[in-house]
Design an enzyme around this catalytic site. Structure first.
Site, PDB file in Angstrom:
ATOM      1  N   GLU A  28       2.027  -0.913   5.050  1.00  0.00           N
ATOM      2  CA  GLU A  28       1.537  -2.411   5.724  1.00  0.00           C
ATOM      3  C   GLU A  28       1.985  -3.185   4.876  1.00  0.00           C
ATOM      4  O   GLU A  28       1.515  -3.594   3.843  1.00  0.00           O
ATOM      5  CB  GLU A  28      -0.013  -2.372   5.904  1.00  0.00           C
ATOM      6  CG  GLU A  28      -0.468  -3.514   6.485  1.00  0.00           C
ATOM      7  CD  GLU A  28      -1.917  -3.529   6.178  1.00  0.00           C
ATOM      8  OE1 GLU A  28      -2.758  -4.702   6.306  1.00  0.00           O
ATOM      9  OE2 GLU A  28      -2.607  -2.547   6.412  1.00  0.00           O
ATOM     10  N   ARG A  32       1.261 -12.664   3.582  1.00  0.00           N
ATOM     11  CA  ARG A  32       0.499 -13.443   2.472  1.00  0.00           C
ATOM     12  C   ARG A  32       1.328 -14.269   1.585  1.00  0.00           C
ATOM     13  O   ARG A  32       0.674 -15.010   0.726  1.00  0.00           O
ATOM     14  CB  ARG A  32      -0.554 -12.765   1.625  1.00  0.00           C
ATOM     15  CG  ARG A  32      -1.632 -11.911   2.504  1.00  0.00           C
ATOM     16  CD  ARG A  32      -2.606 -11.479   1.598  1.00  0.00           C
ATOM     17  NE  ARG A  32      -3.820 -10.850   2.540  1.00  0.00           N
ATOM     18  CZ  ARG A  32      -4.880 -10.231   2.047  1.00  0.00           C
ATOM     19  NH1 ARG A  32      -5.071 -10.398   0.669  1.00  0.00           N
ATOM     20  NH2 ARG A  32      -5.845  -9.800   2.406  1.00  0.00           N
ATOM     21  N   LYS A 124     -10.355  -1.277  11.879  1.00  0.00           N
ATOM     22  CA  LYS A 124     -10.516  -1.156  10.021  1.00  0.00           C
ATOM     23  C   LYS A 124     -11.717  -1.835   9.640  1.00  0.00           C
ATOM     24  O   LYS A 124     -12.004  -2.836  10.318  1.00  0.00           O
ATOM     25  CB  LYS A 124      -9.126  -1.737   9.385  1.00  0.00           C
ATOM     26  CG  LYS A 124      -9.569  -2.723   8.569  1.00  0.00           C
ATOM     27  CD  LYS A 124      -8.275  -3.404   7.792  1.00  0.00           C
ATOM     28  CE  LYS A 124      -8.150  -4.824   7.726  1.00  0.00           C
ATOM     29  NZ  LYS A 124      -7.245  -5.352   6.767  1.00  0.00           N
TER      30      LYS A 124
END
Length: 146
Positions: A28, A32, A124
């Site tokens: 993943e 950011r 999640k």
């Protein structure tokens, strides 16, 4: 699943190769940094090259997907799945329309049920530590066998 933040696309090939060599099969890549989408493209390309060389088949996805524009951008760069810190119906709907798995962050039964009804097969628990960690996860997850 390895969760990775990269500052430069130049780092992607080495990171992908190292993770693949270490047995990781799913990465993943967090959206950011200013170069995150370019890093995603480079990671997808590095995974394809590794596969072409007879290496492992790695699944590369995008994390911290916050809006529909990021869904479109990540999918166009080759993301095989998307992860978000929370459940946002329009973001999930956009991912569904592109037939790309979406994994939203949830911390309540209401959010789990909304995500499931929207077609999410995985969620999640986030932020897990803030909301009680493993004990809270066991309690909130108990009714959901799927």
């Amino acid at each position: 699943l390895a969760v990775v933040t990269l500052e430069s696309p130049a780092h992607a090939p080495a990171v992908v190769r190292a993770l693949g060599a270490g047995g990781v099969r799913c990465i993943e890549l967090m959206l950011r940094t200013p170069a995150a989408l370019d890093c995603l493209s480079a990671a997808v390309e590095a995974a394809a090259q590794l596969r072409a060389e007879g290496g492992p088949d790695l699944c590369i996805g995008a994390g911290t997907v916050l809006n529909e524009t990021q869904v479109d951008a990540a999918v166009s760069r080759g993301a095989a799945f998307l992860v978000a810190p929370g459940y946002c119906a329009p973001v999930v709907a956009r991912a569904n329309s592109l037939d790309v798995p979406m994994v939203p962050g949830v911390c309540t039964a209401t959010e789990i049920e909304a995500a499931a009804r929207a077609g999410c097969r995985l969620v999640k628990f986030f932020p897990a530590a803030t909301f009680g960690g493993p004990k809270a996860l066991a309690a909130i997850g108990a009714p959901y066998k799927d």
